[in-house]
Design an enzyme around this catalytic site. Structure first.
Site, PDB file in Angstrom:
ATOM      1  N   GLU A   1      35.845  80.192   0.469  1.00 33.36           N
ATOM      2  CA  GLU A   1      35.332  78.856   0.082  1.00 33.36           C
ATOM      3  C   GLU A   1      36.357  77.759   0.360  1.00 33.36           C
ATOM      4  O   GLU A   1      36.480  76.807  -0.410  1.00 33.36           O
ATOM      5  CB  GLU A   1      34.904  78.825  -1.396  1.00 33.36           C
ATOM      6  CG  GLU A   1      33.715  79.684  -1.739  1.00 33.36           C
ATOM      7  CD  GLU A   1      32.446  79.257  -1.021  1.00 33.36           C
ATOM      8  OE1 GLU A   1      32.381  78.130  -0.498  1.00 33.36           O
ATOM      9  OE2 GLU A   1      31.515  80.080  -0.942  1.00 33.36           O
TER      10      GLU A   1
HETATM   11  C1  FAD Z   1      36.319  88.947   1.028  1.00 34.21           C
HETATM   12  C2  FAD Z   1      35.851  87.781   1.816  1.00 34.21           C
HETATM   13  C3  FAD Z   1      34.590  87.256   1.607  1.00 34.21           C
HETATM   14  C4  FAD Z   1      34.131  86.194   2.391  1.00 34.21           C
HETATM   15  N1  FAD Z   1      32.838  85.743   2.242  1.00 34.21           N
HETATM   16  C5  FAD Z   1      32.360  84.838   3.122  1.00 34.21           C
HETATM   17  C6  FAD Z   1      30.970  84.485   3.117  1.00 34.21           C
HETATM   18  O1  FAD Z   1      30.185  84.986   2.314  1.00 34.21           O
HETATM   19  N2  FAD Z   1      30.531  83.601   4.044  1.00 34.21           N
HETATM   20  C7  FAD Z   1      31.350  83.030   4.962  1.00 34.21           C
HETATM   21  O2  FAD Z   1      30.886  82.229   5.769  1.00 34.21           O
HETATM   22  N3  FAD Z   1      32.671  83.334   5.000  1.00 34.21           N
HETATM   23  C8  FAD Z   1      33.197  84.227   4.102  1.00 34.21           C
HETATM   24  N4  FAD Z   1      34.515  84.570   4.135  1.00 34.21           N
HETATM   25  C9  FAD Z   1      35.393  83.930   5.109  1.00 34.21           C
HETATM   26  C10 FAD Z   1      36.352  82.933   4.465  1.00 34.21           C
HETATM   27  O3  FAD Z   1      35.659  81.802   3.996  1.00 34.21           O
HETATM   28  C11 FAD Z   1      37.417  82.610   5.518  1.00 34.21           C
HETATM   29  O4  FAD Z   1      38.222  83.772   5.684  1.00 34.21           O
HETATM   30  C12 FAD Z   1      38.253  81.404   5.143  1.00 34.21           C
HETATM   31  O5  FAD Z   1      37.496  80.222   5.181  1.00 34.21           O
HETATM   32  C13 FAD Z   1      39.466  81.235   6.065  1.00 34.21           C
HETATM   33  O6  FAD Z   1      39.099  81.305   7.414  1.00 34.21           O
HETATM   34  P1  FAD Z   1      39.878  82.296   8.395  1.00 34.21           P
HETATM   35  O7  FAD Z   1      39.900  83.647   7.800  1.00 34.21           O
HETATM   36  O8  FAD Z   1      39.330  82.142   9.751  1.00 34.21           O
HETATM   37  O9  FAD Z   1      41.386  81.771   8.355  1.00 34.21           O
HETATM   38  P2  FAD Z   1      41.978  80.598   9.265  1.00 34.21           P
HETATM   39  O10 FAD Z   1      41.063  79.441   9.291  1.00 34.21           O
HETATM   40  O11 FAD Z   1      42.436  81.168  10.556  1.00 34.21           O
HETATM   41  O12 FAD Z   1      43.246  80.180   8.377  1.00 34.21           O
HETATM   42  C14 FAD Z   1      44.445  80.961   8.355  1.00 34.21           C
HETATM   43  C15 FAD Z   1      45.523  80.143   7.641  1.00 34.21           C
HETATM   44  O13 FAD Z   1      45.788  78.947   8.375  1.00 34.21           O
HETATM   45  C16 FAD Z   1      45.597  77.801   7.556  1.00 34.21           C
HETATM   46  N5  FAD Z   1      44.972  76.736   8.342  1.00 34.21           N
HETATM   47  C17 FAD Z   1      43.865  76.823   9.113  1.00 34.21           C
HETATM   48  N6  FAD Z   1      43.588  75.640   9.662  1.00 34.21           N
HETATM   49  C18 FAD Z   1      44.527  74.779   9.231  1.00 34.21           C
HETATM   50  C19 FAD Z   1      44.784  73.387   9.439  1.00 34.21           C
HETATM   51  N7  FAD Z   1      43.986  72.619  10.203  1.00 34.21           N
HETATM   52  N8  FAD Z   1      45.851  72.825   8.825  1.00 34.21           N
HETATM   53  C20 FAD Z   1      46.646  73.556   8.032  1.00 34.21           C
HETATM   54  N9  FAD Z   1      46.457  74.861   7.792  1.00 34.21           N
HETATM   55  C21 FAD Z   1      45.410  75.470   8.377  1.00 34.21           C
HETATM   56  C22 FAD Z   1      44.691  78.245   6.425  1.00 34.21           C
HETATM   57  O14 FAD Z   1      44.865  77.463   5.244  1.00 34.21           O
HETATM   58  C23 FAD Z   1      45.129  79.697   6.231  1.00 34.21           C
HETATM   59  O15 FAD Z   1      46.232  79.756   5.363  1.00 34.21           O
HETATM   60  C24 FAD Z   1      34.998  85.617   3.348  1.00 34.21           C
HETATM   61  C25 FAD Z   1      36.291  86.135   3.531  1.00 34.21           C
HETATM   62  C26 FAD Z   1      36.712  87.206   2.800  1.00 34.21           C
HETATM   63  C27 FAD Z   1      38.082  87.790   3.073  1.00 34.21           C
END
Ligand code: FAD
Length: 449
Positions: A288
């Site tokens: 989220e």
């Molecule tokens: C158990 C679980 C349940 C989930 N359930 C759902 C679901 O039901 N529906 C759904 O759609 N998604 C779901 N997700 C996905 C979740 O919302 C994402 O993992 C999350 O939004 C982060 O995206 P990402 O994993 O691609 O990380 P990334 O976006 O790659 O981020 C990695 C790191 O980089 C940082 N970062 C990224 N961009 C920037 C920026 N511009 N500036 C500074 N820092 C940045 C982030 O803060 C983070 O620390 C789930 C994930 C998990 C693990």
């Protein structure tokens, strides 16, 4: 779904689009039949597929073919796992769970990767207007973010009570200064350092719970009131949602860690529930919107929205509580402390806004997460002062004897928050007012050996 027989999901994340939904590539191609053909992949979808229900209905972010680039091209679709055919039967809709994630915790819920349209037979139905999908999704997401905060508090609360039980029954060592080995060992809750860890947990969970309840009250006000009041509570919710999501999530993890610490070696073992809570709770700062994203949302959007109107309303709410607290001798010192921290928060905010104007968004937002932390501590201090007012009012009204320990406990926890947590803002303010741009200047290649 209303009958509780089918389940829904929020399907946003893709392999190349997590924090930045701008980059989603799942595509919808219009047909003449009233539906669109969907093709793409989603990852990490909570409860995305399982056999506990007959059907799973995904509310999915998708781009319609030819849509404008960026968030303005994102639409919202209903994409069910099974659709109803012309004969009224549920048939597969070409949505396949192509992978299941193996996770640190949160294992009661399957998190899956979804492939849509591998056989060119996935149908989706547009919700609302094209290209407004992110706006619609945020209606749900704002509520879900408060829900994540609530979930984190629930886990941290369970951990607190489990650790409290343990500290009251586990005996170890003697009180400081008791040198006689023939004296019986004392329950570890008698040791100041264990009391500190327990007070920390209580300060976090009851402070955060109070905030989430405050937000829930604003949700109700926003719904039932009209005109300026409606707008007021809407803006207050806007500015407090990143805090209600991130403070319980981040601090809930530390709180459970402290609860686990109270159990010593037993905390590390699965004979006690703490190790599971510790694993389960780690998801909250990630999904989220990560904590980093919440920080940028707070500072980059919510604080400056409508010329800082939400920020001013937030300050006014706290000043009202400070005014109410001043009526009680027992609370005056806390009210003064909060007042001066609030002034620092305003100074820091003004400083950062000037940076935004003079030096651009990268420097402005470089330490947004620290700003979020500062804001969070101030917000929870406000909630503790609010509780202090309620406690003093009850004590003045002659609270029942049976409730005295409860109220004493509340006042000690309030004292703890102001003595141990609020001063952390001093270090945060020092950093936020500092002109060293090291995280912007540091280069990725310098992290190499
Ligand atoms: C158990 C679980 C349940 C989930 N359930 C759902 C679901 O039901 N529906 C759904 O759609 N998604 C779901 N997700 C996905 C979740 O919302 C994402 O993992 C999350 O939004 C982060 O995206 P990402 O994993 O691609 O990380 P990334 O976006 O790659 O981020 C990695 C790191 O980089 C940082 N970062 C990224 N961009 C920037 C920026 N511009 N500036 C500074 N820092 C940045 C982030 O803060 C983070 O620390 C789930 C994930 C998990 C693990």
């Amino acid at each position: 779904m209303r009958a509780g027989e089918w389940q829904g999901t929020m399907a946003l994340t893709e392999p190349e689009a997590g924090s930045s939904l701008t980059d989603i590539t799942t595509m919808a191609v219009p047909t003449d039949e009233g539906y669109y053909r969907i093709k793409g992949q989603k990852i990490f979808i909570s409860a995305g597929d399982h056999d506990g229900v007959d059907n799973v209905v995904h509310l999915m972010l998708v781009k319609i073919e030819g849509a404008p680039a960026g968030v303005k091209g994102i639409s919202l679709f209903v994409v069910p796992k099974k659709r109803i055919d012309d004969n009224g039967n549920l048939v597969p809709n070409d949505v396949v769970a192509s992978g299941v994630y193996h996770k640190l915790g949160y294992r009661g819920c399957p998190i899956v990767q979804l492939s849509m349209g591998d056989k060119d037979d996935c149908r989706g139905w547009l919700v609302g207007e094209p290209h407004n999908g992110l706006k619609y999704m945020f209606q749900m997401m704002n509520e879900a973010r408060i829900g994540v905060g609530m979930g984190a508090i629930a886990m941290a609360t369970a951990a607190y009570y489990a650790s409290l039980d343990y500290t009251k029954s586990r005996t170890q060592g003697r009180k400081m200064g008791q040198k006689d080995p023939n004296l019986p060992p004392v329950p570890i809750i008698e040791h100041a350092d264990v009391k500190r860890m327990s007070l920390f947990q209580r300060a976090v969970i009851e402070g955060a719970l109070s905030l989430v309840m405050q937000c829930s009250k604003y949700v109700d006000f926003q719904k039932v009131l009209g005109g300026e009041d409606k707008e007021k509570y809407h803006l207050l919710l806007e500015i407090l949602t990143p805090i209600a999501k991130s403070y319980p999530s981040e601090m809930g993890n530390i709180s459970i860690s402290q609860g686990l610490q109270c159990l010593g070696g037993s905390g590390y073992c699965d004979d006690y529930p703490l190790e599971q809570y510790y694993r389960d709770c780690r998801i909250h700062p990630i999904h989220e919107g990560t904590t980093g994203i919440q920080g940028m949302d707070l500072l980059g959007r919510k604080v400056v929205v409508k010329n800082g109107q939400a920020f001013l309303l937030f300050i006014n709410e706290i000043e009202d509580t400070i005014g109410a607290a001043h009526k009680y001798n027992e609370l005056r010192g806390f009210a003064n402390d909060l007042n001066s921290t609030l002034t620092t928060l305003q100074d820091v905010t003004q400083h950062l806004i000037t940076i935004a104007q003079q030096q651009g968004p990268e420097i402005f937002l470089a330490d947004a997460t620290l700003y979020l932390e500062f804001f969070g501590i101030v917000t929870i201090a406000w909630q503790w002062l609010l509780q202090g007012v309620a406690v003093q009012r009850e004590l003045d009204n002659g609270a029942k004897k049976a409730d005295q320990n409860f109220y004493q406990g509340k006042m000690f926890t309030l004292r703890y928050f102001f003595a141990y947590e609020l001063p952390k803002t001093l270090g945060l303010a020092k950093r936020l007012l500092d002109d060293d741009r090291m995280t912007v200047e540091m280069r990725a290649e310098y992290f190499n050996d």
